[in-house]
Enzyme design. Structure first.
Site, short mmCIF file in Angstrom:
data_model
loop_
_atom_site.label_atom_id
_atom_site.label_comp_id
_atom_site.label_asym_id
_atom_site.label_seq_id
_atom_site.Cartn_x
_atom_site.Cartn_y
_atom_site.Cartn_z
N HIS A 62 0.82 -1.20 0.00
CA HIS A 62 0.00 0.00 0.00
C HIS A 62 0.87 1.26 0.00
O HIS A 62 1.97 1.26 0.53
CB HIS A 62 -0.91 0.02 1.24
CG HIS A 62 -1.85 -1.14 1.29
ND1 HIS A 62 -2.31 -1.68 2.48
CD2 HIS A 62 -2.43 -1.88 0.30
CE1 HIS A 62 -3.13 -2.68 2.23
NE2 HIS A 62 -3.21 -2.83 0.92
N LYS A 72 4.77 6.29 7.82
CA LYS A 72 4.25 5.32 8.78
C LYS A 72 5.33 4.91 9.77
O LYS A 72 6.50 4.73 9.40
CB LYS A 72 3.75 4.07 8.04
CG LYS A 72 2.63 4.35 7.06
CD LYS A 72 2.21 3.11 6.29
CE LYS A 72 1.07 3.43 5.32
NZ LYS A 72 0.68 2.26 4.51
N TYR A 132 0.06 1.27 13.97
CA TYR A 132 0.68 2.21 13.06
C TYR A 132 0.40 3.64 13.54
O TYR A 132 -0.75 3.98 13.83
CB TYR A 132 0.08 2.14 11.65
CG TYR A 132 -0.31 0.81 11.07
CD1 TYR A 132 0.23 0.40 9.85
CD2 TYR A 132 -1.27 -0.02 11.67
CE1 TYR A 132 -0.17 -0.79 9.25
CE2 TYR A 132 -1.66 -1.21 11.08
CZ TYR A 132 -1.10 -1.59 9.87
OH TYR A 132 -1.50 -2.77 9.28
N ASP A 170 -6.07 -6.53 -2.73
CA ASP A 170 -4.63 -6.69 -2.96
C ASP A 170 -4.36 -7.69 -4.09
O ASP A 170 -3.42 -7.52 -4.86
CB ASP A 170 -3.94 -7.13 -1.68
CG ASP A 170 -3.91 -6.02 -0.63
OD1 ASP A 170 -4.04 -4.84 -1.01
OD2 ASP A 170 -3.77 -6.34 0.57
#
Length: 207
Positions: A62, A72, A132, A170
């Site tokens: 991603h 991130k 995250y 995905d």
């Protein structure tokens, strides 16, 4: 904590110092000042996410459009995952390459990846819990994916993960070459310019 730059520029492995006694363990898993020293600018954190995954689950690859993108800072609070950073910045000297960090509840490492880099992980245990910290809120119109099984990228999943489990999104994501051909990927030049603007903002006190 120890901070080590990975083989992909603008990504780092963070290893905290753990303090254990008969009550358990204490650690600092994020320090804005130490990360700023390594990255060159402070993070403007805007959202925190948690995922819980069964063994074999693959999340990614991603990424988000830049600017502003989404940097991130990722750690595993329970279980274990192998976390990957993939350089998808067209023109980068490491374009198409990747590096990985084992995130688990033993060494309690974290990984930082800058805006414009691809992110993926595979769960090595059931109930692998990943947290995250990110620099922008989720914006579905600016979020994209690349198929994590793309042979050109060649991610290697450990045997401990078992059979990879992917979401339909995905599985249907384009390959790296397809994403590049369609103009979906960030460029190295745009990424460097954006990082420089963040560095300048920090040098000017955020004004």
């Amino acid at each position: 904590m120890q901070i080590r730059e990975l083989s992909i520029p603008d990504s780092y492995e963070i290893t905290p110092k753990q303090h254990a006694d008969d009550r358990g363990v204490f650690l600092e898993w994020y320090r804005f000042d130490r990360l700023e020293e390594a990255v060159g600018h402070r993070l403007d954190l805007r959202q925190a996410n948690t995922s819980v995954s069964r063994r074999g689950s693959v999340r990614g690859i991603h990424f988000a459009d830049i600017p502003p993108g989404q940097a991130k800072y990722v750690t595993a609070t329970h279980g274990a995952v192998l976390d990957y950073v993939i350089d998808i910045r067209v023109g980068s000297p490491t374009f198409g390459q990747w590096d990985s960090v084992l995130l688990d509840d033993t060494d309690r490492r974290a990984i930082y990846l800058a805006e414009g880099l691809g992110h993926c992980f595979v769960a090595l245990t059931d109930d692998a819990t990943v947290s995250y910290l990110v620099t922008d809120v989720y914006n579905p119109g600016r979020e994209h994916g690349i198929n994590p099984l793309d042979a050109e990228i060649g991610l290697r999943f450990p045997d401990a993960a078992g059979e990879p489990l992917l979401s339909p999104k995905d599985t249907e994501a384009p390959s790296l070459a397809e994403a590049a051909a369609s103009g979906l990927l960030p460029t190295w030049e745009d990424a460097r310019a954006f990082y420089a603007s963040l560095d300048a903002s920090t040098d000017n006190g955020g004004n």
